[in-house]
Design an enzyme around this catalytic site. Structure first.
Site, PDB file in Angstrom:
ATOM      1  N   GLU A 163       9.530  -1.049 -26.849  1.00 59.41           N
ATOM      2  CA  GLU A 163      10.192  -0.609 -28.075  1.00 59.41           C
ATOM      3  C   GLU A 163       9.199  -0.425 -29.197  1.00 59.41           C
ATOM      4  O   GLU A 163       9.201   0.583 -29.904  1.00 59.41           O
ATOM      5  CB  GLU A 163      11.260  -1.631 -28.471  1.00 59.41           C
ATOM      6  CG  GLU A 163      12.193  -1.142 -29.558  1.00 59.41           C
ATOM      7  CD  GLU A 163      13.178  -0.120 -29.034  1.00 59.41           C
ATOM      8  OE1 GLU A 163      13.655   0.675 -29.855  1.00 59.41           O
ATOM      9  OE2 GLU A 163      13.458  -0.102 -27.836  1.00 59.41           O
ATOM     10  N   ASP A 170       8.047   3.021 -31.000  1.00 63.81           N
ATOM     11  CA  ASP A 170       8.355   3.224 -32.403  1.00 63.81           C
ATOM     12  C   ASP A 170       7.127   3.488 -33.265  1.00 63.81           C
ATOM     13  O   ASP A 170       7.106   4.407 -34.067  1.00 63.81           O
ATOM     14  CB  ASP A 170       9.072   1.992 -32.965  1.00 63.81           C
ATOM     15  CG  ASP A 170      10.554   2.012 -32.618  1.00 63.81           C
ATOM     16  OD1 ASP A 170      11.009   3.052 -32.135  1.00 63.81           O
ATOM     17  OD2 ASP A 170      11.228   1.008 -32.832  1.00 63.81           O
ATOM     18  N   SER A 186      16.119   5.420 -29.251  1.00 62.73           N
ATOM     19  CA  SER A 186      14.924   4.883 -29.903  1.00 62.73           C
ATOM     20  C   SER A 186      13.835   5.938 -29.968  1.00 62.73           C
ATOM     21  O   SER A 186      12.924   5.836 -30.778  1.00 62.73           O
ATOM     22  CB  SER A 186      14.391   3.668 -29.134  1.00 62.73           C
ATOM     23  OG  SER A 186      15.074   2.503 -29.504  1.00 62.73           O
TER      24      SER A 186
END
Length: 598
Positions: A298, A302, A517
């Site tokens: 993640e 990001d 995401s």
């Protein structure tokens, strides 16, 4: 503008009286009560009496209506105050509690032997007080009993209660106290990304570092998304940021996910060679860490998204690593365990004098994890929504991923005891004051990705800024799915971006990743460039985006007209002409949006 659902909080009847001599604090009423343990959780044990809780008291904000009005004035491109964002001090003044609320809460604390001056934290506006208190004392103060509850799916354990009460006098002065009956934690929440082992990583990734013409995006960008692909897809290839001394992009990270510097450099070498050597800022919040030996999917996805960077470079990026989600260990040496790090991150940002103009976050949970009377007025989601509103008023644009469950994951049963199957909106995606980003896939045509989260809030009313766009969708839908969703609720997503086949670097190797995401930080990268353009022209950043996007900038998006988001045993909503509850207004075209800015 219509802000929140007009449902009125129905407080329960009087709870059992405490053996206190002061009648002022003896008359208590239930603030919130669960009928049954929230789904997915089970009682494990009783916590030690001396286990410390960080008790957060959210006082009612005295001038909240003025803050709402101010936010919409500075966010409406047709208003003469557009772009005149509030300072930190102005926001603090509007969220400050009434002196009577401060007096009542402090008197209550003093009655229980707590000196308000010893608080661990007090927000600048005074609406938050944080004190560290043993479980046994919190139980006396809230007329309740705490337990250790276990969430098998995530391995998360928390200290929570099934109900809590407050002195009746305090009900008009306190919005929420945590940790109490809000069970969901970021560890039990879903990070909206997942690996795609079926997507073969590029063997010669460096060959994909060449810019692609926005006029001729290859079909391969629909399945194998690179930095060059997103720059071309969203028409940012030729824009060079000019306000990098001022403009910043912030990424909020949780769950012990760390953005890895080495992987970022490898990503640059493979996909964005001119960025090699560029670094980003690590900021640790509430015990957040920065373990470079343990990078996360993640976080790596990001930060600079590794794709937000592909679009926004060389705009400075900040990765916020927020702690607050440790597993509970039943002994007296365990540190405080709140497991509500959203509050820590938001309070940290709002207490900062200078904040990024653009933010992206990629976590969420079912909206129903908090019952309506706890969410809409005087509850955790209500307080969270107000904090997002403060960020917007100060001139920050906030993106959230819409989720990866379509119209709902799992059995989609309501948690109100009826077990009725209904579509499950997600939060914070359903918050009226964030810009929610759904997912797409493919090139020529680009279609909705099947897992793109979308729907209608059951807690927050449809804000008037989106009514004109949402009404045609509802009219075309007719009676389909009647009873499964709330047609008067805040509709989401607002916009969308690519969501699968993203090529990122994890532990030095290129891997395929999917999820909204991917969409949220990618879209945030485009917004960061729009903010750069505004700032470079001596104008204010965009701030809260939705009133602009749903009005004068609506034509700056590529309409996505096919695809659906199944879930809950249903086919889900279908993308079509105009706004839809799968892809929102569509994907961004930077140059068109740039030309439409006020």
């Amino acid at each position: 503008m219509l802000l929140l659902s007009t449902f009125v909080v129905a407080l329960a009847g009087l709870g059992g009286a405490k053996p206190l001599s002061d009648k002022r604090w003896n008359d208590v009423s239930v603030k919130h009560r669960w009928v049954e343990i929230p789904r997915g959780w089970e009682f494990h044990s009783t916590p030690p009496e001396d286990h410390l809780l960080e008790m957060r008291i959210g006082l009612k904000q005295n001038r909240l209506d003025e803050l709402v009005s101010a936010l919409y004035e500075v966010s409406d491109p047709t208003h003469d105050k557009y772009g005149q964002h509030l300072s930190k001090e102005e926001v603090d003044a509007l969220v400050a509690p009434h002196p009577d609320s401060v007096e009542a809460v402090e008197s209550w604390l003093q009655y229980h032997g707590i000196n308000p001056a010893d608080a661990e934290f007090r927000s600048a506006g005074g609406e938050w007080i944080v004190i560290r208190v043993p479980v046994a004392q919190v139980e006396r103060m809230l007329d309740t009993k705490y337990g250790v509850y276990y969430h098998a799916a995530s391995g998360s354990s928390v200290v929570r209660t099934m109900e809590y009460s407050l002195p009746t006098e305090l009900l008009s002065h306190i919005d929420v106290i945590t940790p109490t009956t809000y069970f969901s934690t970021l560890r039990s929440m879903r990070a909206t990304s997942f690996l795609q082992p079926q997507t073969a990583p590029l063997e010669d990734a460096a060959s994909f570092a060449t810019d692609i013409s926005p006029l001729a995006v290859p079909a391969s960008c629909g399945t194998t998304v690179t930095a060059s692909c997103v720059r071309a897809l969203y028409n940012t290839t030729n824009y060079v940021p000019a306000a990098t001394a001022t403009n910043k992009l912030g990424i909020a990270g949780y769950l012990q996910e760390y953005a890895n510097d080495a992987d970022l450099q490898t990503f640059f070498k493979q996909f964005l060679p001119n960025a090699v050597g560029t670094t980003f800022t690590h900021v640790q919040v509430n015990g957040g860490l920065n373990d470079q030996s343990d990078p996360g999917v993640e976080a790596n996805l990001d930060i600079r998204n590794q794709f937000a960077e592909a679009i926004s470079f060389p705009t400075p990026n900040i990765y916020y690593s927020t702690g607050g989600s440790p597993p509970f260990q039943a002994d007296s040496f365990t540190p405080s365990n709140t497991n509500e790090p959203y509050l820590d991150w938001l309070n940290f940002i709002l207490n900062s004098s200078t904040i990024p103009q653009t933010f992206s976050t990629s976590y969420g949970d079912d909206e129903q994890t908090v019952p309506e009377d706890y969410a809409v007025s005087g509850g955790f989601w209500y307080v969270m929504t107000n904090l997002f509103m403060q960020l917007g008023a100060r001139g920050s644009s906030i993106m959230f991923s819409s989720g990866d469950e379509g119209v709902g994951g799992g059995n989609c049963q309501a948690n109100d005891g009826t077990k009725k199957v209904i579509f499950q909106p997600a939060f914070p995606a359903s918050c009226p004051f964030v810009t929610t980003v759904g997912g797409t896939t493919g090139v020529n045509p680009t279609v909705a990705v099947s897992f793109s989260g979308g729907g209608f809030s059951r807690y927050f009313a449809q804000p008037s800024y989106q009514t004109a766009s949402v009404t045609p969708f509802l009219n075309a839908l007719g009676t389909k799915f009647a009873g499964l969703y709330n047609a008067t609720g805040r509709a989401y997503p607002d916009v969308s971006a690519a969501a699968e086949g993203f090529q990122i670097v994890i532990n030095g190797r290129v891997s395929g990743v999917a999820g909204t995401s991917c969409s949220s930080p990618t879209f945030a990268g485009v917004v960061s460039l729009l903010n750069d353009f505004r700032i470079s022209e001596g104008k204010a950043p965009l701030g809260f985006l939705n009133p602009l996007f749903y009005s004068t900038a609506k034509s700056g998006f590529n309409d996505i007209v096919s695809g659906s988001n199944p879930g809950c045993g249903q086919t889900g909503f279908t993308a079509g002409t105009g706004w839809d509850s799968v892809t929102g207004l569509g994907t961004p075209d930077f140059l068109r949006l740039q030309a439409l800015l006020p």
